[in-house]
Motif scaffolding. Sequence first.
Motif, PDB file in Angstrom:
ATOM      1  N   GLY A   1       1.095  -0.652   0.481  1.00  0.00           N
ATOM      2  CA  GLY A   1       0.219   0.021   0.188  1.00  0.00           C
ATOM      3  C   GLY A   1       1.308   1.580  -0.156  1.00  0.00           C
ATOM      4  O   GLY A   1       0.141   2.450  -0.305  1.00  0.00           O
ATOM      5  N   LEU A   2       2.227   0.591  -0.638  1.00  0.00           N
ATOM      6  CA  LEU A   2       2.417   1.450  -0.489  1.00  0.00           C
ATOM      7  C   LEU A   2       3.660   2.671  -1.921  1.00  0.00           C
ATOM      8  O   LEU A   2       3.246   2.132  -2.833  1.00  0.00           O
ATOM      9  N   LEU A   3       3.327   3.931  -2.205  1.00  0.00           N
ATOM     10  CA  LEU A   3       3.369   4.752  -3.056  1.00  0.00           C
ATOM     11  C   LEU A   3       2.202   4.531  -4.143  1.00  0.00           C
ATOM     12  O   LEU A   3       2.338   4.579  -5.887  1.00  0.00           O
ATOM     13  N   SER A   4       1.250   4.351  -3.198  1.00  0.00           N
ATOM     14  CA  SER A   4      -0.065   4.281  -3.893  1.00  0.00           C
ATOM     15  C   SER A   4      -0.551   5.200  -4.461  1.00  0.00           C
ATOM     16  O   SER A   4      -0.357   6.515  -3.837  1.00  0.00           O
ATOM     17  N   ILE A   5      -2.004   5.615  -6.005  1.00  0.00           N
ATOM     18  CA  ILE A   5      -2.035   6.503  -5.806  1.00  0.00           C
ATOM     19  C   ILE A   5      -3.808   6.222  -6.662  1.00  0.00           C
ATOM     20  O   ILE A   5      -3.839   5.048  -6.311  1.00  0.00           O
ATOM     21  N   PRO A   6      -5.087   7.585  -6.701  1.00  0.00           N
ATOM     22  CA  PRO A   6      -6.196   6.396  -7.057  1.00  0.00           C
ATOM     23  C   PRO A   6      -6.634   5.913  -7.809  1.00  0.00           C
ATOM     24  O   PRO A   6      -7.357   4.941  -7.983  1.00  0.00           O
ATOM     25  N   GLU A   7      -5.544   6.486  -9.240  1.00  0.00           N
ATOM     26  CA  GLU A   7      -5.630   5.519 -10.380  1.00  0.00           C
ATOM     27  C   GLU A   7      -5.298   4.343 -10.762  1.00  0.00           C
ATOM     28  O   GLU A   7      -5.729   3.474 -11.157  1.00  0.00           O
ATOM     29  N   GLU A   8      -4.669   4.840  -8.701  1.00  0.00           N
ATOM     30  CA  GLU A   8      -3.552   2.849  -9.453  1.00  0.00           C
ATOM     31  C   GLU A   8      -4.849   1.070  -8.527  1.00  0.00           C
ATOM     32  O   GLU A   8      -5.294   0.796  -8.893  1.00  0.00           O
ATOM     33  N   ARG A   9      -5.535   2.105  -7.351  1.00  0.00           N
ATOM     34  CA  ARG A   9      -6.227   1.435  -6.366  1.00  0.00           C
ATOM     35  C   ARG A   9      -7.832   1.163  -6.986  1.00  0.00           C
ATOM     36  O   ARG A   9      -8.044  -0.223  -6.615  1.00  0.00           O
ATOM     37  N   GLN A  10      -8.100   2.016  -7.508  1.00  0.00           N
ATOM     38  CA  GLN A  10      -9.239   1.796  -8.154  1.00  0.00           C
ATOM     39  C   GLN A  10      -9.524   2.261  -9.752  1.00  0.00           C
ATOM     40  O   GLN A  10      -9.694   3.609  -9.537  1.00  0.00           O
ATOM     41  N   PRO A  11      -8.629   1.919 -10.570  1.00  0.00           N
ATOM     42  CA  PRO A  11      -8.204   2.582 -11.960  1.00  0.00           C
ATOM     43  C   PRO A  11      -9.788   2.724 -11.874  1.00  0.00           C
ATOM     44  O   PRO A  11     -10.640   2.159 -12.797  1.00  0.00           O
ATOM     45  N   ASN A  12      -9.854   4.027 -13.742  1.00  0.00           N
ATOM     46  CA  ASN A  12     -11.198   4.032 -13.435  1.00  0.00           C
ATOM     47  C   ASN A  12     -11.146   3.944 -15.235  1.00  0.00           C
ATOM     48  O   ASN A  12     -10.458   2.201 -15.160  1.00  0.00           O
ATOM     49  N   ALA A  13     -11.994   3.929 -16.036  1.00  0.00           N
ATOM     50  CA  ALA A  13     -12.862   2.634 -17.108  1.00  0.00           C
ATOM     51  C   ALA A  13     -12.456   2.725 -18.433  1.00  0.00           C
ATOM     52  O   ALA A  13     -11.200   1.778 -18.739  1.00  0.00           O
ATOM     53  N   ILE A  14     -10.692   4.047 -18.746  1.00  0.00           N
ATOM     54  CA  ILE A  14     -10.112   4.056 -19.464  1.00  0.00           C
ATOM     55  C   ILE A  14      -9.240   3.561 -19.499  1.00  0.00           C
ATOM     56  O   ILE A  14      -8.155   2.655 -19.932  1.00  0.00           O
ATOM     57  N   LEU A  15      -8.861   3.294 -17.971  1.00  0.00           N
ATOM     58  CA  LEU A  15      -7.160   3.076 -17.778  1.00  0.00           C
ATOM     59  C   LEU A  15      -7.055   1.100 -17.303  1.00  0.00           C
ATOM     60  O   LEU A  15      -6.415   0.749 -18.011  1.00  0.00           O
ATOM     61  N   GLN A  16      -8.619   0.720 -17.069  1.00  0.00           N
ATOM     62  CA  GLN A  16      -8.146  -0.548 -17.737  1.00  0.00           C
ATOM     63  C   GLN A  16      -8.610  -0.889 -18.858  1.00  0.00           C
ATOM     64  O   GLN A  16      -8.251  -2.510 -19.074  1.00  0.00           O
ATOM     65  N   SER A  17      -9.077   0.429 -19.538  1.00  0.00           N
ATOM     66  CA  SER A  17      -9.455  -0.914 -21.114  1.00  0.00           C
ATOM     67  C   SER A  17      -8.470  -0.866 -21.667  1.00  0.00           C
ATOM     68  O   SER A  17      -7.753  -1.809 -22.620  1.00  0.00           O
ATOM     69  N   ALA A  18      -7.210   0.981 -21.418  1.00  0.00           N
ATOM     70  CA  ALA A  18      -5.936   0.213 -22.220  1.00  0.00           C
ATOM     71  C   ALA A  18      -4.706  -0.513 -21.566  1.00  0.00           C
ATOM     72  O   ALA A  18      -4.296  -1.174 -22.217  1.00  0.00           O
ATOM     73  N   ALA A  19      -5.327  -1.104 -20.249  1.00  0.00           N
ATOM     74  CA  ALA A  19      -4.263  -2.544 -19.427  1.00  0.00           C
ATOM     75  C   ALA A  19      -5.259  -3.455 -19.817  1.00  0.00           C
ATOM     76  O   ALA A  19      -4.276  -4.310 -20.008  1.00  0.00           O
ATOM     77  N   ALA A  20      -6.372  -3.528 -20.333  1.00  0.00           N
ATOM     78  CA  ALA A  20      -6.720  -5.188 -21.126  1.00  0.00           C
ATOM     79  C   ALA A  20      -6.204  -5.509 -22.181  1.00  0.00           C
ATOM     80  O   ALA A  20      -5.709  -6.504 -22.508  1.00  0.00           O
ATOM     81  N   LEU A  21      -6.131  -4.156 -22.605  1.00  0.00           N
ATOM     82  CA  LEU A  21      -5.581  -3.869 -24.455  1.00  0.00           C
ATOM     83  C   LEU A  21      -4.196  -4.353 -24.835  1.00  0.00           C
ATOM     84  O   LEU A  21      -4.316  -5.032 -25.778  1.00  0.00           O
ATOM     85  N   ARG A  22      -3.427  -4.066 -23.532  1.00  0.00           N
ATOM     86  CA  ARG A  22      -1.987  -3.981 -23.693  1.00  0.00           C
ATOM     87  C   ARG A  22      -1.618  -4.916 -23.017  1.00  0.00           C
ATOM     88  O   ARG A  22      -0.401  -5.282 -22.795  1.00  0.00           O
ATOM     89  N   SER A  23      -1.956  -5.856 -22.343  1.00  0.00           N
ATOM     90  CA  SER A  23      -2.317  -6.967 -21.240  1.00  0.00           C
ATOM     91  C   SER A  23      -1.832  -7.816 -22.179  1.00  0.00           C
ATOM     92  O   SER A  23      -1.607  -8.198 -23.298  1.00  0.00           O
TER      93      SER A  23
END
Length: 715
Positions: free
Chosen positions: A598-620
């Motif tokens: 839980g260190l060096l965390s940011i909101p976009e990492e703990r609860q990624p929004n739709a576009i971050l999830q979409s990009a991560a899935a497409l790049r996975s």
Amino acid sequence: MTMTLPGYLPAEAPLAMPVQSLGVAPKRGPRPVTAPRGLFFRRLFVIGGAVIMTAGGGAEMYKVFNGNGPSVLGILILILFLVLFAWIALSFMSAVGGFFASLAGGGLGLGITRNGPLPQLRHRTALLMPTYNEEPARVMAGLKAIHHSLAATGQGENFDIFILSDTTDPDVWIAEEAAFLAFRAEIGAGAPRLFYRRRAKNIDRKAGNIAEWVRRFGAAYPQMLTLDADSLMEGETVLRMAAAMEAHPGVGLLQTLPVIAGGTSLFARMQQFAGRIYGPVIAQGIAWWHGSEGNYWGHNAVIRTQAFAEQAGLPHLKGRKPFGGAVLSHDFVEAALMRRGGWAIHMVPALGGSYEESPPSLTDVAIRDRRWAQGNLQHVGVLPARGLHWVSRLHLLMGIGSYVTAPLWLLFLLVGVLVSLQSRFVQPQYFGATKSLFPRWPQVDPVLAKWVFIGTMAVLLAPKLFAYILLLVNGPLRRGAGGAFRALLSLLLETLIGGLIAPVAMLIQTEGVMQILAGRDSGWNAQKRDGDAVPLRLVWRQYWRFMATGVILAVIAYAVSPALFLWMTPVLLGLVLAVPLVMLTASSRVGVALQRMGLLSIPEERQPNAILQSAAALRSGSTPPIPHAIRHLLGDAALLAAHRAMLPPARRPGQDPIDVPLLVGLTKLAETDSLQKAIDQLSKQETAAVLGSAEGLDRLQAMARDFAVLSLGDG
């Protein structure tokens, strides 16, 4: 000649928009720029406060080293201190303004809202994705995520996507075309429209890439959104920015604060934590006192095409590289030129939904910084340009200063060592030239020096404290950072490791500045996006000299006095540990372990929004290796047909210059009857030239047919 294949840009189009250059007198239209209320007093507060702080700090520093009268080294260290302290004092006062503006709500301005109904657009906006030897699958994944987000707004038809390739690697080029065709097939007849264009010669790099698009096609689009290869933007954010541009015809450029996300290495996660937690305070302060004279950070910004075309044509600076030639850091200059022409440049850092990535290691940052250093030092040649706003000149000076300060800090450190050497080994002068009843001893006031040091560090670190206070009162941000306690631990961890890295970064930047002054050009290479294990042998070869510098300085400091050694311990420790620090911070394993804690965390990492999830899935998943260009092209008939359809017009003999790589490539093809031999013999540059020529493609296809006939005969 107009290409018939849908999706490829025509070679010529009746949409031309001329781009005016720096040397032309500014063309001003009836576009009055309305300054925010109280802007004069905001600037007086920031700049006046920095001047007062610098004067006070300088007076105390004079007493530290010149208490018994001035000396050469004492005056030199005072001058260096004044320059460096003014730099951090200006940042401190800007952060103070950003802190109180954030506490007051951090208004967006220009009628932009974070929530509520989405505005309805009246015009089309072009989304420009310049790419240069980037991994095509990664670039397309980001574009697909943006496309899906725009489609979700219900207004995707108001946006056209342009992939503007400057790629020189033929394997990447053909893979780009294949990825583009797959993306276009996925979109089908739906919006937005998708286009691809590759320049055979990447003149003036990214700035030239954008300018070429504006000249050929810009008149069809009132505004354009510039992206980078690692950019992500939520559809709602793009929509609100585009609507604000439509509603304010005097605004030439509008940008928000890109948040770093998606990092896995320790270094990248430190960068994204610092950018997410400290960045809004700093950016809010900048927006608070810059007003309509903002700056441009090169991507994730909506630009009025007319403003860019009228004002932002960049010159080739006089002289040889690295100071002459094309402007590398083009964004600062483009903003300054548009503001010179009467267009407002605004930043709205409180509007979220804009993302980018961090280089995964200090080494990758150093490679990028070397190019940025050269580009910013080139701004010395832009400063005398006529008609620039004084705030725009200040932007250029601050860009120069961001790299010049590194060698100045090193010089300040070395002069401090010389002062200690003088007091330790040089015989004191008992009486000066003037008559005096008492001897004049060279003396350093250690108590006052301690308080000056503490005060300087407080000014330097205060923005982090401001950011932490704002985090405490912001529930979603506090929870997204892991809570108040974990956020505090993360802040301390980032400050500690960042402080150890700082001396190494100082020497890297100093080395880069010295190379530039010596006339060495940085070139332009594709940026590394993903982190992986760095071999110890490679890190040792790159950083052993910094460790050696730390050991030498430690020996000298201890020989002078143990007190000096203790004073220099933070600098010495970072240098001596340079190799393990680089290895540690480049490690994704360490970064992921801290993420689990839980260190060096940011909101976009703990609860990624739709576009971050979409990009991560497409790049996975593991990305397959890019196939060889010739084999890839000859093995896919649809790709080959599409590739042929976008070839530029044939060279006109006697009018166009001879393409030497093409001539050599065709000669090699003519001298061999084996396709495999041809592939082995052609260089990257020759392969690209052959694939960009109808004659070369004909020869390759003939060789492929002959190979197939021979294979059948053997069977």
